[in-house]
Design an enzyme around this catalytic site. Structure first.
Site, PDB file in Angstrom:
ATOM      1  N   ASP A   1      52.763  29.478  39.663  1.00 36.78           N
ATOM      2  CA  ASP A   1      52.786  30.922  39.463  1.00 36.78           C
ATOM      3  C   ASP A   1      52.268  31.159  38.048  1.00 36.78           C
ATOM      4  OD1 ASP A   1      53.067  33.628  39.633  1.00 36.78           O
ATOM      5  OD2 ASP A   1      55.155  33.601  40.296  1.00 36.78           O
TER       6      ASP A   1
HETATM    7  C1  BGC Z   1      53.603  36.739  40.463  1.00 35.40           C
HETATM    8  C2  BGC Z   1      52.762  36.144  41.587  1.00 35.40           C
HETATM    9  C3  BGC Z   1      51.331  36.566  41.433  1.00 35.40           C
HETATM   10  C4  BGC Z   1      50.832  36.154  40.075  1.00 35.40           C
HETATM   11  C5  BGC Z   1      49.392  36.539  39.809  1.00 35.40           C
HETATM   12  C6  BGC Z   1      52.991  36.460  39.111  1.00 35.40           C
HETATM   13  O1  BGC Z   1      53.670  37.154  38.106  1.00 35.40           O
HETATM   14  O2  BGC Z   1      54.911  36.244  40.532  1.00 35.40           O
HETATM   15  O3  BGC Z   1      53.256  36.526  42.825  1.00 35.40           O
HETATM   16  O4  BGC Z   1      50.539  36.008  42.449  1.00 35.40           O
HETATM   17  O5  BGC Z   1      51.632  36.783  39.066  1.00 35.40           O
HETATM   18  O6  BGC Z   1      49.274  37.908  39.678  1.00 35.40           O
END
Ligand code: BGC
Length: 858
Positions: free
Chosen positions: A237
């Site tokens: 993530d």
């Molecule tokens: C979120 C993810 C997301 C990623 C990219 C993160 O903060 O938890 O679900 O895909 O950001 O935007």
């Protein structure tokens, strides 16, 4: 057979191409390929014919690499809505549309679906996940992943694992025992990996049982890859990877975003220092190259889906509308006697009669308030009827090129003159991104004050991360950004202005300096807080309707904010003068009294449901409850439309004639709503999550860690499993949802593997139903603790009036199994199980039993 052998043939060609490409790469290039080069992509390596792999959120649309309304995307209904359709085939069609959008925007991998569970109703991001039930979540997720990948685009099933709440999400250690981990939280991932073969998984921010997920050797290497045979890539993530050696040995392939990550140069150095074996780097690179091959980014390999095999083009508007109406859950639909007269003279104490559609119950579907009687006059109220909230906040945000609000949809569908609208109550008492009435541009300047670029802005928000900058601007040359332009107020009165984000700001409105100062990020707060944090009020000014004023917000991104991403993210925020709440309600009540039917749209705001924080209560914000109480007292034919991504308390639910839950309904919200309210279509949704009457009844509500730990003390009992154990009755049970016809369940027969149900449409119109199969084990003194019942299968049926249909629902051996940590495997619990064919947990229509014998499986 021909198709199968050509598929395996091209898989073999892909693997050969991957081997050849890998062999041609030196350590530095390999290490570079595992690190984001910017916010969304991996570097291209032209020497091996590898294009840059590009990723984008997900899950209800494909935003693309730019965070701007200038790059619009189709916005489908929220994931909770998709789950409420209980239709994996429809989820697959959603995937086809998303793959089409991804291809249009040059995206190889969609950062979706979110398959964490609704462990507690307070989870702020639950609109973005499917359900409290692992089986339903896994089935919808399977359809979704299959659909996206049918279109040749990868997915990253996320967030692996136990990212079930947002509080302290970067650091929380979720302590989860083996059984709930396997039977609940891992179960959707396992189902999707086995049935849909996703090309990617996203490792979560949080820890599970003491190891942060990006470094979790056991869960990533042993379980996901080893036991389940996952052969895709694991991406962190965003900002979740913390250690070079820990992440690589823990099975993480790609660290996002870049350019500063724990991989890249740091990884090459770690190999050279002998801290980590290059063979592990090769394994990760192989996974990335395979992803590239599958998505067509590795020139020497045939993509997993040949252009000729791509799904047929999908009409985004039509699909968004279909999913929305199929997801709307009609939880209540009653009639009151003498309503027309009652409406006119304001009599609110008329006796009500519930329209039941139980087998054997008297059926009077025609008497219910919905669908609306043709030609009825409607008084519509609620701020969300005009400014619909069609999607949830955070990284799931996309920018649709149009939104059909309930007001737009009903205006188009009802005869002229049949509809009136009043605001009634406005839940947005908060500053929001400058929007209606603003005409803005951004001016980028260097340190000498020379203009580098001037770009139009659709609203007051700037989010330029990584390479996503206006032409002619780089992070090195950019010194200040000014949002400047005019604001023409829609109302006279005191307007409030403010800022969101960190760094230094200077705000001037109509030549009045309102603020000059610096906003720092509080230490230890969510590093992505600039996107989600509360806006800050900076000043108020009395303005006149229709008289434009000049606005300027100058911003310099603060040095020392410690943010690992290069970017400019801030907003000009605004709040129009608020009218007296009682006056607004009185206006709506007067209109409701005049009309035959009242429709009130209520819901949550982006300060209630979003990524980045959890909820503290389940109340509707502002004066919305008071509005409903008052309108219901004035008009016995009051229909409430609930616009929220996950449960809210409905304290007036026994006072109104009908309640329709519409989730965050996507860009075609209003058309879908009109389809369902007028009866052109049936509402098709069933609750994917229990809807509590009050938060205090909910059995699991802990989201705040103590000393960094959040123990999942409830074990295998979350959602309806926990409600049944507690013996508490929710407002609306899991699986509940009414249509416009009625059903009888005539027979159910079952073996341990299949359940066959005969259902009959006993009502006046064609319709659809979701046949739900629950298993209830006979209590046995020595048996391990299990829920009283659980969902083991479901199927959608459709039938004409009077028609009987037979449906056979498969039940998998896993439905009778629990995880036995000591034996390290799944073990069948033998015994007698009652098989229930039901329309919801609270509406079981037919039962039989099956005998299950012993057995063990890995
Ligand atoms: C979120 C993810 C997301 C990623 C990219 C993160 O903060 O938890 O679900 O895909 O950001 O935007």
């Amino acid at each position: 057979m021909a198709a199968a052998s050509s598929t395996s043939n091209s898989e073999a060609l892909r693997r050969t191409a991957v081997d050849t490409a890998l062999a041609a790469l030196g350590l530095d290039d390999k290490a570079r390929l595992l690190a984001g080069q910017d916010l969304w992509s991996l570097p291209a390596l032209p020497a091996i014919g590898l294009r840059s792999l590009v990723m984008s959120d997900g899950p209800i649309g494909v935003r693309g690499v730019r965070w701007t309304a200038a790059d619009p995307s189709v916005a489908l209904p929220s994931p909770t809505a998709l789950a409420a359709t209980w239709d994996p085939a429809l989820a697959r069609r959603a995937g086809h549309l998303l793959a089409q959008e991804a291809r249009r925007k040059g995206i190889h991998v969609l950062l979706a679906p979110t398959v964490n569970l609704h462990r507690t109703p307070l989870g702020g991001r639950h609109f973005e996940a499917y359900s409290e039930d692992p089986y339903l979540t896994g089935e919808i997720g399977t359809g979704y992943v299959q659909g996206v990948q049918d279109g040749g685009v990868g997915t990253t099933v996320k967030h692996f694992v136990a990212n079930d709440a947002e509080t302290d999400r970067f650091t929380v250690n979720n302590v989860v025992a083996p059984r709930p981990l396997r039977e609940l939280y891992l179960a959707p991932f396992e189902r999707i990996v086995r049935n849909a073969h996703p090309w990617g998984i996203m490792a979560a921010y949080n820890q599970v049982n003491g190891s942060t997920m990006t470094e979790h050797r056991y869960l990533q290497n042993a379980v996901l890859r080893g036991e389940w045979g996952f052969d895709g890539f694991i991406v962190s993530d965003w900002l979740a990877a913390r250690s070079t050696v820990g992440a690589l040995t823990g099975g993480l392939d790609v660290a996002m975003p870049g350019p500063r990550t724990v991989y890249g140069e740091e990884l090459a150095a770690a190999v050279r220092a002998g801290e980590v074996d290059e063979k592990l780097v090769d394994l990760a690179v192989r996974n990335v190259l395979l992803l590239a091959a599958r998505t067509g980014a590795l020139e020497s390999a045939p993509p997993a889906v040949a252009p000729a095999d791509l799904p047929a083009p999908v009409d985004g508007d039509a699909l968004a509308r279909e999913i929305a109406r199929r997801s709307f859950v009609l939880v209540r639909n009653e009639a009151r006697k003498g309503v027309r007269d009652g409406a006119r003279d304001g009599a609110s104490s008329e006796a009500r009669e519930e329209v039941r559609d139980g087998a054997g119950d008297e059926v009077r579907a025609g008497a219910a308030v919905l669908p609306l009687a043709p030609g009825t006059t409607v008084a519509l109220s609620g701020a969300l009827a005009r400014d619909a909230r069609v999607l949830g906040g955070g990284s799931a945000l996309v920018f649709p090129d149009h939104v059909v609000s309930p007001l737009d949809g009903l205006t188009a569908a009802l005869p002229e003159g049949a509809l009136t609208y009043s605001v009634g109550a406005d839940p947005s008492d908060e500053l929001a991104t400058a929007d209606a009435g603003f005409d803005l541009t951004a001016v980028c300047r260097d340190a000498e004050g020379a203009v580098l670029a001037t770009v139009p802005l659709p609203g007051g928000q700037i989010q330029w991360i990584g390479a996503d900058l206006p032409e002619g601007v780089t992070h090195d040359t950019l010194d200040t950004v000014e949002i400047t332009g005019t604001f023409t107020p829609r109302e006279s009165g005191e307007h409030t202005f403010g800022t969101r984000g960190t760094g230094s700001f200077a705000l001037t409105v109509d030549d009045h300096p309102l603020y000059e100062g610096t906003q720092d990020r509080a230490p230890g707060t969510d590093p992505l807080g600039a996107f989600f944090n509360e806006p800050v009020e900076r000043g108020r000014l009395a303005l006149t309707e229709g008289t434009p004023v000049r606005v300027s917000l100058s911003h310099r991104p603060g040095p020392g904010t410690g943010h690992p991403l290069k970017g400019v993210a801030f907003s000009l925020v605004h709040l129009a003068p608020r009218r007296d709440p009682d006056e607004l309600i009185a206006e709506a009540v007067a209109a409701a009294r005049e009309a035959e039917t009242a429709i009130v749209v209520v819901g949550t705001t982006e300060r209630v449901e979003s990524e980045g924080f959890d909820r503290t209560d389940l109340r509707l914000p502002g004066h919305q409850d008071a509005l409903v109480h008052a309108v219901a007292a004035a008009n016995p034919r009051t229909v409430v439309v609930v616009n929220s991504g996950s449960p809210v308390e409905l304290p007036w639910r026994d006072e109104v004639a009908a309640i329709l839950l519409t989730w965050f309904p996507g860009q075609e919200a209003g058309h879908a709503l009109a389809d369902v309210l007028t009866g052109a279509e049936e509402p098709g949704g069933r609750l994917p999550t229990t809807w509590p009457a009050v938060l205090a009844d909910a059995p699991v509500t802990a989201t705040t860690p103590t000393g960094g730990e959040l123990p999942y003390t409830e074990g295998v009992l979350i959602g309806y499993r926990a409600w049944e154990k507690a013996g508490t009755v929710p407002a609306y049970a899991f699986g509940h949802g009414l249509g416009y016809t009625t059903w009888a369940y005539d027979t159910v027969t079952a073996t341990p593997d299949t359940v066959t149900v005969r259902v009959r449409n006993t009502g006046p119109r064609p319709g659809g139903d979701t046949v739900q199969i629950y298993l209830a084990p006979e209590p046995a003194p020595d048996a391990p603790e299990r829920p009283a019942r659980w969902l083991a299968g479901f199927a959608r049926v459709t039938a004409a009036p009077g028609e009987t249909v037979e449906v056979t629902v498969p039940v998998e051996p896993r439905a009778y199994q629990i995880w036995d940590e000591e034996a390290y495997g799944w073990t069948t619990v033998p015994g007698t199980y009652t098989v229930q064919a039901a329309r919801s947990l609270a509406d079981v229509r037919a039962t039989t039993t099956v005998e299950v014998t012993d057995g063990q499986s890995k």
